[in-house]
Design a protein around this motif. Sequence first.
Motif: not given
Length: 158
Positions: A17, A44-47, A136, A154
């Motif tokens: 990421a 890690r999961r979303k930025s 997303n 992500k």
Amino acid sequence: MEEPILNTHNKAEFEPAHTAEHLLNQTMVRMFGCERSKNAHIERRKSKINWNLTTEPTPAQIAEIERRMNDLIAADLPVRFEFVDRDHIPAGVKLDKLPDDASEMLRMVRIGDYDVCPCIGAHVASTRGIGGFHINSTSWTPTDNGGIFRIVFKTVNE
């Protein structure tokens, strides 16, 4: 060669990421003529990253951002590091995001011929290590001179 002395780093990035952040910033600069983001939260999961833009991107432009990112990832561009002092900064590189205590010697992160910027964080060895890139969501907040465009993304590692 003696190891350069850099300022300390206080966080551990999720390498795919964080490397995608570099590519995304350069993609936004190239597509919209804006500055690199000064506000990013990379996880890690979303930025999420914000840019100041003069107009809101269209759905077609947003799809193009994602397409370009995945093309850059598939191109397997090498991620390299070089150390330079402040008198030898590559052309076009701005230092406005550096912390006040940044050292005289800087580490430049170069991703193929696509992007170069100062950074002491962790990165993948080549863009293929990002896996894939998925937007997303996006949002637009109007301001007096355009607006703030946010991308929530992500990286996709299969």
